[in-house]
Design an enzyme around this catalytic site. Structure first.
Site, mmCIF file in Angstrom:
data_model
loop_
_atom_site.group_PDB
_atom_site.id
_atom_site.type_symbol
_atom_site.label_atom_id
_atom_site.label_comp_id
_atom_site.label_asym_id
_atom_site.label_seq_id
_atom_site.Cartn_x
_atom_site.Cartn_y
_atom_site.Cartn_z
ATOM 1 N N ARG A 16 -13.313 67.022 12.964
ATOM 2 C CA ARG A 16 -13.982 65.893 12.293
ATOM 3 C C ARG A 16 -13.687 65.868 10.789
ATOM 4 N NH1 ARG A 16 -20.091 66.324 13.610
ATOM 5 N NH2 ARG A 16 -19.593 68.544 13.528
ATOM 6 N N ASN A 121 -17.914 52.575 23.767
ATOM 7 C CA ASN A 121 -18.954 52.925 22.805
ATOM 8 C C ASN A 121 -18.409 52.923 21.382
ATOM 9 O OD1 ASN A 121 -21.499 53.718 21.870
ATOM 10 N ND2 ASN A 121 -20.941 55.875 21.917
ATOM 11 N N ILE A 435 -37.767 53.524 15.792
ATOM 12 C CA ILE A 435 -37.066 53.603 17.070
ATOM 13 C C ILE A 435 -37.098 55.013 17.658
ATOM 14 C CG2 ILE A 435 -34.864 53.145 18.219
ATOM 15 C CD1 ILE A 435 -36.462 50.704 17.174
ATOM 16 N N CYS A 520 -19.693 60.183 14.596
ATOM 17 C CA CYS A 520 -19.011 60.713 15.772
ATOM 18 C C CYS A 520 -20.052 61.156 16.795
ATOM 19 C CB CYS A 520 -18.128 61.908 15.397
ATOM 20 S SG CYS A 520 -16.864 61.528 14.176
ATOM 21 N N GLU A 609 -23.245 47.414 27.052
ATOM 22 C CA GLU A 609 -21.932 48.045 26.897
ATOM 23 C C GLU A 609 -21.244 48.281 28.233
ATOM 24 O OE1 GLU A 609 -20.876 52.548 25.782
ATOM 25 O OE2 GLU A 609 -21.924 51.425 24.229
ATOM 26 N N HIS A 698 -27.510 51.433 9.615
ATOM 27 C CA HIS A 698 -26.127 51.855 9.480
ATOM 28 C C HIS A 698 -25.598 51.598 8.072
ATOM 29 C CE1 HIS A 698 -26.563 51.559 13.872
ATOM 30 N NE2 HIS A 698 -25.722 52.565 13.882
#
Length: 757
Positions: A16, A121, A435, A520, A609, A698
């Site tokens: 990563r 996704n 949430i 990720c 999705e 986000h």
């Protein structure tokens, strides 16, 4: 000789590296040169690892998203991000996430809308259009990467998104016809092909995945118009499709004036014969023979059985590749030192998939004897998995077979439940909640890592997590939220956490896949029948509830999301696996209710999705997906309030199925779309309660109180205010406390303003 190539490689790095470089840059801890250096290192490493291919993808690397890259290449940059005093990269990040490095003023730019890339996704940044949109080519990024590859001796194949798919992916913000922009867009593509030809490019991969969807006639005509405009290109175009079958678009794809066609042979193998008949004798046929979206080893023997006759027929016109970009799988299985040996032997990550591709090419070009040892080893691994007793559990299969219709029915209709719940919970108008997750601080992650490594005993770990839960509860009470959550400090991921406690799952150390930007995920490996040996969340939820008199939500991940966010077994229908998951989650729901939890949220973030790309197949999927949710949720009493959550998808076209889920409260993402996602409720009388997200988690930007009030008043134009909740778009684990607290404070104050009228 068969030609080998790849459609795209994971950009994040095996460890990563890109994620950490991006976050360091955004936080002001690294310079733009530092970020560029990490990008160059990753590109060089990935190209060198693919150098045995005949053609290596170039342009598939991105600092955030390949669709956003295409928007910037075409000069389609939102006005709000233009004319900034600094460089293009910062403008790029502002569009992606609302802010770039060292932007201290909140709300510097409204981040662009983000949604799922077809049925994956992966999230892409939605291109924005208006009737006035123009295009101006800037191919410098792609050309620079092409030169980099050449200096390494790599035979590069530029990868771009085709013009028709690009328009299809975008959204006209003013309601205009985005397809009317095609005549303005095509000259930019013609100029791009001219630039690439001048730089000596022979082949360009032009991705047009919408050819596997059901297209209206005007979109089919747009393909003819677009590719007729490219007839004079002094290079070769490989028209690339993936994720499904061509079906009614098969003739169109075969007759467009291009030099080759890529077909996803893992899903459209039955169409190969028709494609060969219609493609013509001068065009290349590229077959995606390795599954680019799942992690199971390819059965090389079975693949060669049908591929060898095609090779004899097509000879040098046959190319082979993975089915799609390998963006959707982890980088390298060799990094996995702790994965169960048996399960590891069944898997192939991106590098191993390219090894499989090379073996197939050698077998085709030189005969199977040239790679006999590797083929024998592959066959043995495939057979071991097929016959493993770890995969099949007769008790689980019997429980699924015993499911009847009553399992999915609530004991009372919604109107009666709502009355009971209101009396029990005593919530104000516009109730506020979150949430589920709260910031995952360095201290939380460190404690979890130390516990996993055995450096922290169970009692100490439990004490540490309880202190984090207590902090989270105190902060929520101080803010004045109405329905609280425990913050999920103990959870690494909303799917992985549950999968680790269920039979039938395995987990990698480094099986990371990019979801968006620097985010990720490490999908669990769902290899066998699913069962729940013991409760998974009850102790944490009960402890959190003991700290407050306010309602505490029990937080679970739903069966459809568990399915869609895992690497799923390919030896039985997905619907069968989903029913197994539903029974496991149902057991947890009932245990939470028995423990006194009166609000239970079962997240189905990935429901949409999983929709097939063709609408004609939606009903079958939605039938079993909704059934699975109802099996999981509907064993409770009427006074227990069931919530669900969905994020970053277009819901308007499945609103009827969402209503059939019969959740008492649904929360959805709406802030980036400025409540446009609620347009579905203008023509559909949604019967239950809904929380449209007002805080875009986000983005690091903090929404103002007035902004939230305005969004909720827009929502109240479509949904009766008595059925509205106020909440963020999604969980808060990726944000920092210094962002979260003012945002939630503004949310609570906005609720007070709305209650006052």
């Amino acid at each position: 000789m068969v030609t080998t190539h790849n459609l795209g490689f994971p950009r994040i790095g095996a460890q990563r590296e890109l994620k950490f470089a991006l976050e360091a840059y955004w936080n002001g801890q690294a310079s733009q040169d530092d970020l560029a250096a990490v990008g160059a290192t990753l590109r060089h490493r990935h190209w060198q690892g693919q150098s045995f291919l005949d053609l290596v993808p170039v342009g598939d690397f991105s600092f955030y998203d390949q669709v956003l890259d295409m928007s910037f290449m075409l000069g389609n940059v939102p006005v709000r991000a233009q004319h900034q005093p600094d460089n293009t990269l910062d403008a790029y990040f502002r569009v992606a996430r609302g802010r770039s490095a060292n932007d201290s003023d909140c709300g510097c730019v409204h981040a662009a809308e983000m949604t799922k890339w077809f049925d994956t996704n992966y999230h892409y940044i939605v291109p924005e259009f208006s009737a006035a949109t123009g295009f101006a080519l800037d191919a410098s990024r792609l050309l620079d990467q092409l030169e980099e590859a050449r200096r390494l001796g790599v035979n590069g194949k530029p990868v771009i998104i085709g013009p028709v798919t690009y328009l299809w992916l975008g959204k006209a913000k003013d309601g205009s016809d985005k397809l009317a922009l095609l005549p303005r867009l095509l000259p930019a593509y013609v100029a791009l092909f001219e630039e690439l030809a001048r730089h000596g490019v022979e082949w360009v991969q032009v991705d047009e995945p919408i050819l596997v969807t059901e297209l209206a006639s005007q979109w089919r005509e747009a393909f003819v118009t677009a590719y007729d405009a490219f007839k004079g290109a002094q290079l070769k175009l490989l028209l690339t499709t993936y994720f499904g079958q061509l079906r009614e678009n098969l003739d169109l794809a075969c007759t467009l004036p291009v030099h080759g066609l890529h077909l996803d042979a893992t899903l459209a193998r039955d169409e190969i014969g028709q494609v060969i008949e219609r493609l013509g004798p001068d065009k290349v046929l590229s077959l995606g023979v390795i599954n680019g979206r799942n992690i199971w080893k390819t059965d090389l023997h079975a693949t060669l059985e049908w591929l060898e006759p095609l090779h004899r027929q097509l000879e040098e016109r046959l190319w082979i590749a993975p089915s799609c970009s390998l963006l959707h799988v982890p980088v390298d299985l060799e990094c996995e030192e702790e994965l169960d040996r048996d399960i590891r032997s069944w898997l192939a990550f991106a590098r191993q998939k390219l090894d499989e591709l090379q073996l197939l090419a050698q077998a085709l070009n030189k005969g199977r004897v040239a790679v006999q040892e590797a083929l024998v080893a592959n066959h043995a691994a495939v057979e071991r998995r097929r016959g493993s007793p770890r995969v099949h559990n007769q008790a689980v299969q019997a429980a699924v077979a015993a499911i009847d219709a009553s399992a999915g029915e609530r004991s009372e209709p919604y109107e009666q439940r709502a009355t009971r719940q209101a009396a029990l919970l005593q919530l104000p108008a516009y109730p506020t909640t979150t949430i589920g997750s709260f910031p995952q601080t360095a201290a939380i992650r460190q404690a979890r890592s130390r516990f996993r490594r055995g450096e922290l005993d169970e009692a100490s770990y439990k004490t540490h997590m309880q202190s984090e839960i207590a902090l989270c509860v105190r902060e929520q009470e101080a803010l004045g939220l109405d329905v609280l959550v425990h913050g999920e400090a103990e959870r690494n991921d909303m799917v992985e956490y549950f999968g680790e406690q269920l039979e039938g799952f395995a987990f990698s150390q480094f099986g990371w896949v990019q979801s968006y930007g620097s985010r990720c995920v490490k999908p669990p490996i769902l290899f066998g029948d699913i069962s729940r040996p013991r409760p998974m969340t009850v102790e944490w939820a009960s402890y959190a509830q003991s700290l407050t008199s306010k309602p505490m939500k029990g937080m679970l991940t739903g069966p459809v999301t568990m399915l869609n966010w895992s690497f799923v077994r390919d030896d039985q229908p997905r619907s069968s696996t989903c029913r197994q998951l539903a029974l496991a989650i149902r057991g947890e729901v009932l245990d939470l209710e028995r423990a006194g939890v009166r609000v239970i949220q079962i997240d189905e973030a990935a429901l949409r999705e999983g929709l097939p790309l063709r609408r004609s197949e939606w009903d079958a999927y939605l039938e079993w997906a909704v059934e699975a949710f109802r099996i999981a949720a509907n064993g409770v009493r009427g006074e227990t309030q069931i919530h669900t959550h969905m994020c970053y998808s277009e819901f308007n076209d499945i609103i009827g199925a969402i209503a059939k889920m019969d959740a008492d409260v649904i929360t959805i993402e709406t802030s980036r779309s400025d409540m446009q996602l609620l347009e579905a409720f203008e023509g559909f009388d949604y019967p239950n309660q809904i929380g449209p997200g007002v805080y875009d988690i986000h983005s690091p930007n903090v929404p103002g109180q007035d902004q939230i009030v305005q969004l909720m008043r827009k929502a109240a134009e479509r949904i009766p205010s008595g059925r509205l909740w106020i909440n963020p778009d999604c969980g808060l684990k990726t944000r920092r406390w210094e962002e979260v607290l003012p945002a939630l404070r503004n949310m609570v104050e906005a609720a007070k303003t709305l209650r006052a009228g």
